[in-house]
Design a protein around this motif. Sequence first.
Motif, mmCIF file in Angstrom:
data_model
loop_
_atom_site.group_PDB
_atom_site.id
_atom_site.type_symbol
_atom_site.label_atom_id
_atom_site.label_comp_id
_atom_site.label_asym_id
_atom_site.label_seq_id
_atom_site.Cartn_x
_atom_site.Cartn_y
_atom_site.Cartn_z
ATOM 1 N N ASP A 174 -7.046 1.722 9.711
ATOM 2 C CA ASP A 174 -8.234 3.038 10.112
ATOM 3 C C ASP A 174 -7.560 4.277 10.474
ATOM 4 O O ASP A 174 -7.854 5.395 10.086
ATOM 5 C CB ASP A 174 -9.272 2.439 10.706
ATOM 6 C CG ASP A 174 -8.987 2.071 12.148
ATOM 7 O OD1 ASP A 174 -7.947 1.687 12.408
ATOM 8 O OD2 ASP A 174 -9.931 2.157 13.265
ATOM 9 N N LEU A 177 -5.526 5.658 7.591
ATOM 10 C CA LEU A 177 -6.434 6.366 6.654
ATOM 11 C C LEU A 177 -6.936 7.644 7.019
ATOM 12 O O LEU A 177 -7.303 8.513 6.381
ATOM 13 C CB LEU A 177 -7.401 5.126 6.101
ATOM 14 C CG LEU A 177 -6.790 4.021 5.278
ATOM 15 C CD1 LEU A 177 -7.889 3.104 5.174
ATOM 16 C CD2 LEU A 177 -6.226 4.396 3.935
ATOM 17 N N GLU A 181 -6.325 10.710 4.738
ATOM 18 C CA GLU A 181 -7.337 11.344 3.978
ATOM 19 C C GLU A 181 -7.492 12.503 4.530
ATOM 20 O O GLU A 181 -7.754 13.739 3.678
ATOM 21 C CB GLU A 181 -8.878 10.761 4.338
ATOM 22 C CG GLU A 181 -8.915 9.343 3.673
ATOM 23 C CD GLU A 181 -9.876 8.647 4.160
ATOM 24 O OE1 GLU A 181 -10.995 8.736 4.990
ATOM 25 O OE2 GLU A 181 -10.085 7.402 3.738
ATOM 26 N N HIS A 182 -7.183 13.324 5.828
ATOM 27 C CA HIS A 182 -7.161 14.375 6.088
ATOM 28 C C HIS A 182 -5.728 15.376 5.425
ATOM 29 O O HIS A 182 -6.137 16.336 5.085
ATOM 30 C CB HIS A 182 -6.816 14.500 7.826
ATOM 31 C CG HIS A 182 -6.215 16.012 8.172
ATOM 32 N ND1 HIS A 182 -7.053 16.883 8.504
ATOM 33 C CD2 HIS A 182 -4.930 16.252 8.390
ATOM 34 C CE1 HIS A 182 -6.470 17.878 9.155
ATOM 35 N NE2 HIS A 182 -4.957 17.680 8.889
ATOM 36 N N VAL A 184 -4.794 14.510 2.476
ATOM 37 C CA VAL A 184 -5.093 14.869 1.094
ATOM 38 C C VAL A 184 -6.078 16.187 1.031
ATOM 39 O O VAL A 184 -6.035 17.003 0.227
ATOM 40 C CB VAL A 184 -5.900 13.719 0.344
ATOM 41 C CG1 VAL A 184 -6.515 14.108 -0.718
ATOM 42 C CG2 VAL A 184 -4.802 12.750 -0.001
ATOM 43 N N ALA A 185 -7.180 16.048 2.033
ATOM 44 C CA ALA A 185 -8.077 17.146 2.006
ATOM 45 C C ALA A 185 -7.572 18.432 2.376
ATOM 46 O O ALA A 185 -8.262 19.581 1.835
ATOM 47 C CB ALA A 185 -9.246 16.847 3.216
ATOM 48 N N LYS A 209 -3.710 0.102 0.200
ATOM 49 C CA LYS A 209 -4.850 1.012 0.430
ATOM 50 C C LYS A 209 -4.246 2.530 0.935
ATOM 51 O O LYS A 209 -4.850 3.380 0.734
ATOM 52 C CB LYS A 209 -5.835 0.598 1.573
ATOM 53 C CG LYS A 209 -6.811 -0.518 1.500
ATOM 54 C CD LYS A 209 -7.561 -0.751 2.718
ATOM 55 C CE LYS A 209 -8.481 -1.681 2.538
ATOM 56 N NZ LYS A 209 -8.140 -2.945 3.564
ATOM 57 N N THR A 210 -3.189 2.388 1.345
ATOM 58 C CA THR A 210 -2.742 3.630 1.814
ATOM 59 C C THR A 210 -1.540 4.309 0.970
ATOM 60 O O THR A 210 -1.494 5.562 1.017
ATOM 61 C CB THR A 210 -1.776 3.504 3.123
ATOM 62 O OG1 THR A 210 -0.701 2.379 2.875
ATOM 63 C CG2 THR A 210 -2.386 2.749 4.380
ATOM 64 N N TYR A 213 -2.248 7.863 -1.022
ATOM 65 C CA TYR A 213 -2.267 8.885 -0.271
ATOM 66 C C TYR A 213 -0.768 9.617 0.019
ATOM 67 O O TYR A 213 -0.556 10.567 0.440
ATOM 68 C CB TYR A 213 -2.733 8.795 1.189
ATOM 69 C CG TYR A 213 -4.245 8.284 0.866
ATOM 70 C CD1 TYR A 213 -5.193 9.494 0.818
ATOM 71 C CD2 TYR A 213 -4.676 7.115 1.032
ATOM 72 C CE1 TYR A 213 -6.529 9.142 0.788
ATOM 73 C CE2 TYR A 213 -5.890 7.018 1.078
ATOM 74 C CZ TYR A 213 -6.811 7.852 0.858
ATOM 75 O OH TYR A 213 -8.209 7.450 0.679
ATOM 76 N N ALA A 251 -3.855 9.707 -4.608
ATOM 77 C CA ALA A 251 -5.273 10.128 -4.553
ATOM 78 C C ALA A 251 -5.679 11.688 -4.777
ATOM 79 O O ALA A 251 -6.538 12.026 -4.904
ATOM 80 C CB ALA A 251 -5.501 9.925 -3.031
ATOM 81 N N SER A 252 -4.524 12.299 -4.832
ATOM 82 C CA SER A 252 -4.545 13.737 -5.135
ATOM 83 C C SER A 252 -3.413 14.101 -5.842
ATOM 84 O O SER A 252 -2.280 13.930 -6.037
ATOM 85 C CB SER A 252 -4.554 14.543 -3.861
ATOM 86 O OG SER A 252 -3.517 15.448 -3.969
#
Length: 342
Positions: A174, A177, A181-182, A184-185, A209-210, A213, A251-252
Amino acid sequence: MSANYEGVLLGMGNPLLDISSVVDEAFLNKYDVKLNNAILAEDKHKPMYDELASNYNVEYIAGGATQNSIRVAQWMLQIPGATSYMGCIGKDKFGEEMKKKSTAGGVNVHYYEVDEPTGTCAVCVVGGERSLIANLSAANCYKSEHLKRPENWALVEKAKFIYIAGFFLTVSVDSILLVAEHAVAKNKVFAMNLSAPFICEFFRDAQEKTLPYCDYVFGNETEAKIFSKVRGWETESIEEIALKISALPKASGTHKRVTVITQGADPTVVAEDGKVTTFPVILLPKEKLIDTNGAGDSFVGGFLSQLVKEKSIADCVKAGHYAANVVIQRSGCTFPEKPDFE
């Protein structure tokens, strides 16, 4: 000039104190340990740490894969505070030792401190090749609550490049992730390492899962082959595997994925945009090889030190080869006071 590099590179991982010693084949056999491998300690390995400390000439070195890479990047950059690092240590003498070593190198460390012994890693060296047996202890206790504290999340906000070794997948997916996610954003660069055959084999779900990214995936030839085997790719060609890893879903679309696989003394393979480039390493006469512990981590540290300066992939690889070459001529992941990399 240095202000914009403050906190540019962040690492998160398992801080371990390396207990390093030259041993013999009999010692490896006794504990059922194979060279060039990295495993987590089982009960049968527990007596090994005391035996090393009492019967061998051991060195204690601040280690843990991600921390090694960050320390090497910091050394290559020579800009105090350019790098930061988070992980979990115990409130004990090994933890204090770790703080001293990492801070002395100029890394901005924010450790989560718990009432468990600081993690250790037995580094058994035979003929210059190493085997790692990690007893995570406190390192296994990292929680995303620590990451979310404002003073720690500030390190994430500040960083433009984030690197996490695959070993951290066994501890806090977690946390990974949240940071991924940060990244990618905010269009930041996120990098991970395959790290060990057992990660590719037994932590595949967490790895899956990772991976989307990851803008950069690092690994060595053994890990790459296991990665391929687990996925039923039916190829042992490092170039083909590197290409396939680069082409996995992302993811991006902001950054393409670059896969970098080292092969010891053989050329380093880089795959991006459906193309493969190979880069020969700096050859080292066998008698100059002291130990390979930290070779892969140093390569990544050298690579990242130029990546944060937005240098070309060729320059990044060159710096990786330089750093690894320096480190394998010394015991553990250690280096002279200043690099002489041009």
